[in-house]
Design an enzyme around this catalytic site. Structure first.
Site, PDB file in Angstrom:
ATOM      1  N   ARG A 162       0.844  -1.077   0.135  1.00  0.00           N
ATOM      2  CA  ARG A 162       0.049   0.042  -0.045  1.00  0.00           C
ATOM      3  C   ARG A 162       0.729   1.285  -0.098  1.00  0.00           C
ATOM      4  O   ARG A 162       0.499   2.474  -0.623  1.00  0.00           O
ATOM      5  CB  ARG A 162      -1.113  -0.098   1.278  1.00  0.00           C
ATOM      6  CG  ARG A 162      -2.071   1.063   1.140  1.00  0.00           C
ATOM      7  CD  ARG A 162      -2.928   0.856   2.714  1.00  0.00           C
ATOM      8  NE  ARG A 162      -3.635   2.008   3.021  1.00  0.00           N
ATOM      9  CZ  ARG A 162      -4.906   2.600   2.412  1.00  0.00           C
ATOM     10  NH1 ARG A 162      -5.300   1.772   1.529  1.00  0.00           N
ATOM     11  NH2 ARG A 162      -5.368   3.515   2.637  1.00  0.00           N
ATOM     12  N   ILE A 177      -6.865   8.074  -0.681  1.00  0.00           N
ATOM     13  CA  ILE A 177      -6.783   6.787  -0.796  1.00  0.00           C
ATOM     14  C   ILE A 177      -7.601   6.460   0.378  1.00  0.00           C
ATOM     15  O   ILE A 177      -7.563   6.714   1.483  1.00  0.00           O
ATOM     16  CB  ILE A 177      -5.408   6.203  -0.662  1.00  0.00           C
ATOM     17  CG1 ILE A 177      -5.305   4.566  -0.860  1.00  0.00           C
ATOM     18  CG2 ILE A 177      -4.690   6.786   0.597  1.00  0.00           C
ATOM     19  CD1 ILE A 177      -3.844   4.083  -0.903  1.00  0.00           C
ATOM     20  N   SER A 178      -8.845   5.352  -0.067  1.00  0.00           N
ATOM     21  CA  SER A 178      -9.573   4.914   0.890  1.00  0.00           C
ATOM     22  C   SER A 178      -9.102   4.292   2.193  1.00  0.00           C
ATOM     23  O   SER A 178      -7.868   3.648   2.083  1.00  0.00           O
ATOM     24  CB  SER A 178     -10.481   3.850   0.280  1.00  0.00           C
ATOM     25  OG  SER A 178     -11.441   4.680  -0.678  1.00  0.00           O
ATOM     26  N   GLN A 179      -9.728   4.106   3.208  1.00  0.00           N
ATOM     27  CA  GLN A 179      -9.291   3.318   4.446  1.00  0.00           C
ATOM     28  C   GLN A 179      -9.207   2.060   4.009  1.00  0.00           C
ATOM     29  O   GLN A 179      -9.970   1.512   3.222  1.00  0.00           O
ATOM     30  CB  GLN A 179     -10.486   3.700   5.209  1.00  0.00           C
ATOM     31  CG  GLN A 179     -10.441   2.581   6.513  1.00  0.00           C
ATOM     32  CD  GLN A 179     -11.837   2.673   7.432  1.00  0.00           C
ATOM     33  OE1 GLN A 179     -12.724   2.838   6.858  1.00  0.00           O
ATOM     34  NE2 GLN A 179     -11.675   2.466   8.651  1.00  0.00           N
ATOM     35  N   PRO A 180      -8.074   1.135   4.731  1.00  0.00           N
ATOM     36  CA  PRO A 180      -8.160  -0.242   4.047  1.00  0.00           C
ATOM     37  C   PRO A 180      -9.168  -1.112   4.414  1.00  0.00           C
ATOM     38  O   PRO A 180      -9.484  -1.900   3.479  1.00  0.00           O
ATOM     39  CB  PRO A 180      -6.711  -0.429   5.088  1.00  0.00           C
ATOM     40  CG  PRO A 180      -6.000   0.633   5.390  1.00  0.00           C
ATOM     41  CD  PRO A 180      -7.167   1.693   5.285  1.00  0.00           C
TER      42      PRO A 180
END
Length: 216
Positions: free
Chosen positions: A34, A60-63
């Site tokens: 990531r 970038i989205s939360q995992p």
């Protein structure tokens, strides 16, 4: 910083502990680096339980959200997937690890170019990127087994449902410009679809002809 250890901790504490069960997805999130998809200055935060800015007023989205949306697509390994909103390229990387081919559309050229570079750097060559209005989909490559939209839409764009195969899955945040519900729709043989509301979420707005219109 040991990124391998940070990634393993992320998967254990943010993904598995929150109920993600798809084994192939868990392995993909353990594998995809990531930190490659964020700015170098933010690499130490790449595995944190939060979205991160990637420039151009995008994130970038939360995992966990990446994992949840991906699991809802029910990928088998032979899928042809469309992503609307390439952003950093991380979601496309996860999809590319789980599907046969990924087509991803990004309206912001600098983000698309950076995503291409990041994907190439880790050898993910089964991703095609187009710089365009994602809300119209990618008609010349349709139909798709699955479609994922990584920005909040005012409604479910019919244009995207039309590009699904019968039995295909679309995962999309739907709601206002400030908060949405994560929705999955499954296309039926007659062209209609079944809708399931999954969870509350918050994404940047989906800009385009079938989203919130063009950006000022």
């Amino acid at each position: 910083m040991n990124f391998d250890i940070a990634r393993k901790r992320m998967v254990e504490s943010q993904i598995i502990s929150r109920g993600i069960k798809d084994r192939r997805l868990i392995e993909a999130m353990l594998k995809v680096p990531r930190h490659v998809f964020v700015e170098e200055a933010m690499a130490a935060q790449a595995y944190s339980d939060t979205p991160l800015p990637i420039g151009e007023k995008q994130t970038i989205s939360q995992p966990y959200m990446v994992a949840l949306m991906t699991e809802l697509l029910q990928l088998s390994g032979s899928d042809k997937v469309l992503e609307i909103g390439t952003g950093s390229g991380y979601q496309a990387a996860i999809l590319a690890t789980l599907a046969d081919r990924v087509y991803t559309v990004e309206r912001i050229r600098p983000l698309a170019l950076k995503a291409r570079k990041a994907l190439d750097s880790i050898g993910l060559l089964n991703v095609n990127i187009k710089i365009s209005d994602g809300t119209v989909g990618w008609e010349e490559e349709a139909p798709f087994d699955a479609i994922i939209v990584t920005a909040g839409a005012p409604d479910i764009p019919e244009k995207l449902v039309d590009q699904l195969k019968p039995g295909g899955r679309l995962v999309i945040p739907v709601g206002s410009q400030f908060e949405q519900i994560l929705v999955r729709v499954i296309k039926q043989e007659d062209g209609s679809f079944v809708r399931d509301d999954i969870a509350g979420c918050r994404f940047v707005k989906l800009v385009g002809r079938y989203g919130w219109g063009t950006e000022e």
